[in-house]
Design a protein around this motif. Structure first.
Motif: not given
Length: 403
Positions: A139, A112-114, A202, A107
């Motif tokens: 996601k 990207e945040s996870w 995504k 990530f």
């Protein structure tokens, strides 16, 4: 005196991923345990090396015998993230020192945040049921293996028309051959990847999802003989009587178009659904409906009770059609049903109702019956009338409490 076993996470770049104190502990230990790849980073280690092979129970037995020696166990990434950490912690006196998990690194490469990602492992696992588990999620992170590779995952998703996803594949994270990129599923299906990878899906376009009580017209059905499915109103009442939860194991006997099995999948999306149907044409429609509604359950051709022995013991059973042999089918179902499970049977005639109720009672089951008489509105010129559906007996059976 028992020593505490240190379980240390390590990255694909070996010693570079370790804090100095962790490296110190490793070289001070008497036994160093790990996979071949992790142990290869310590060619100059002077103690005893033990390669993890086969089942972990034998490893625990070995570690228990050596509990008075100074032992370090090496694990990939975070030992508590689909690693050996939790297994060892339940059985031995351990201290765990994690490294970054492959998921965190992937990530980070993706920017990207996870915390909002749905995480699922197909590493060493069957992908059966994955479609309903991930459908509609924004996601998704997938832990893969050589069997369930990115190309196989892409092929699987496309078979359920899940083309709203774009995939990010991160390979050999932290290693010399690190690589990461976005791929269209159609493109990813035909590419080869390193065995060490993470796949992140995504959602980039909207996708169709279905709420409880799917309209009858949405299902592929026999033509011109429409109507050979459990009607929406009866289906929703029957499913409510089955008392499903997210992890239920469900049987659907005489699945026909698969309408009940499909809605059961949408409720028990972390569970398992098994269906049986004898008719070729209905099976074909059932498989088309599985693709349309993105439900990946097990369906076999046969006439119950044949082939029911191939299914695991269920938490709930729906019987929509039997084509005869009700006594034998109910005997099998009653004997295989798990504790606190429920069987729901739909009957049209009073003879079938009486036969089913008597069979349930002989098997020690309590029975409740709902007679559903449903009419649907229908326009007639500028007025409205009602069309009645066939009355249905919904029989719910369950064991007496404490039996």
């Amino acid at each position: 005196m028992k020593e505490t076993i240190k379980v240390i996470g390590i990255g694909d770049d070996g010693k570079k991923s370790l804090l100095p104190v962790y490296e110190k502990w490793i070289y001070e230990s008497e036994i160093l345990v790990g996979g071949e790849r992790q142990l290869s980073f310590f060619q100059d280690y002077c103690g005893e090396k033990v390669v993890i092979k086969g089942g972990l129970s034998s490893l625990v037995t070995f570690l228990e015998k050596e509990e008075e020696r100074n032992i370090v166990v090496l694990a990939s990434g975070d030992p508590l993230f689909y690693g050996i950490g939790s297994y060892l912690a339940k059985r031995l006196n351990v201290e765990i020192y994690p490294y970054l998990s492959s998921l965190q690194q992937a990530f980070a490469k993706m920017n990207e945040s996870w915390q909002d990602a749905y995480i699922v492992s197909v590493h060493g696992r069957n992908m059966k049921g994955l479609a309903q588990r991930i459908n509609g999620r924004e996601k998704v992170a997938l832990l893969t293996d050589t069997e369930n590779s990115p190309s196989v995952i892409a092929r699987y998703l496309r078979s359920f028309f899940m083309n709203e996803y774009k995939a990010f594949v991160a390979e050999n994270l932290g290693g010399d051959n690190e690589r990461y990129a976005f791929y269209e599923l159609e493109e990813m299906e035909h590419l080869e990847f390193s065995p060490l990878n993470i796949v992140i899906l995504k959602k980039i376009t909207d996708s169709k999802t279905w709420s409880f009580g799917i309209d009858d017209e949405e299902f592929h059905q026999r033509k011109p003989e429409k109507g050979l499915l459990t009607k929406k109103e009866i289906r929703t009442l029957s499913l409510s009587e089955m008392k499903l939860n997210q992890k239920s194991i469900v049987w659907d006997i005489g699945t026909c178009t698969g309408s009940v099995a499909i809605e059961a999948c949408l409720i028990a999306n972390e569970g398992q659904v098994y269906a049986i149907e004898k008719n070729d044409h209905d099976l074909e429609n059932c498989r088309l409906n599985m693709q349309k509604f993105r439900t990946d359950f097990t369906v076999v051709q046969g006439k119950a009770p044949d082939k029911l022995d191939e299914f695991p013991d269920p938490d709930a059973i729906f019987i929509g059609g039997t084509a005869g042999g009700v006594e034998e089918i109910l005997s099998v179902c009653c004997s295989r049903l798990r504790k606190n499970g429920r069987i729901v049977l739909n009957a049209i005639t009073i003879e079938n109702l009486s036969q089913a109720v008597e069979a349930f009672k002989r098997n020690g089951f309590e029975v409740s019956i709902t007679l559903a008489q449903v009419s649907r509105s229908k326009p007639i010129l500028n007025l409205t009338r009602f069309d009645a559906l066939n009355p249905i007996y919904i029989i719910a059976a369950y064991r007496k409490e404490g039996e």
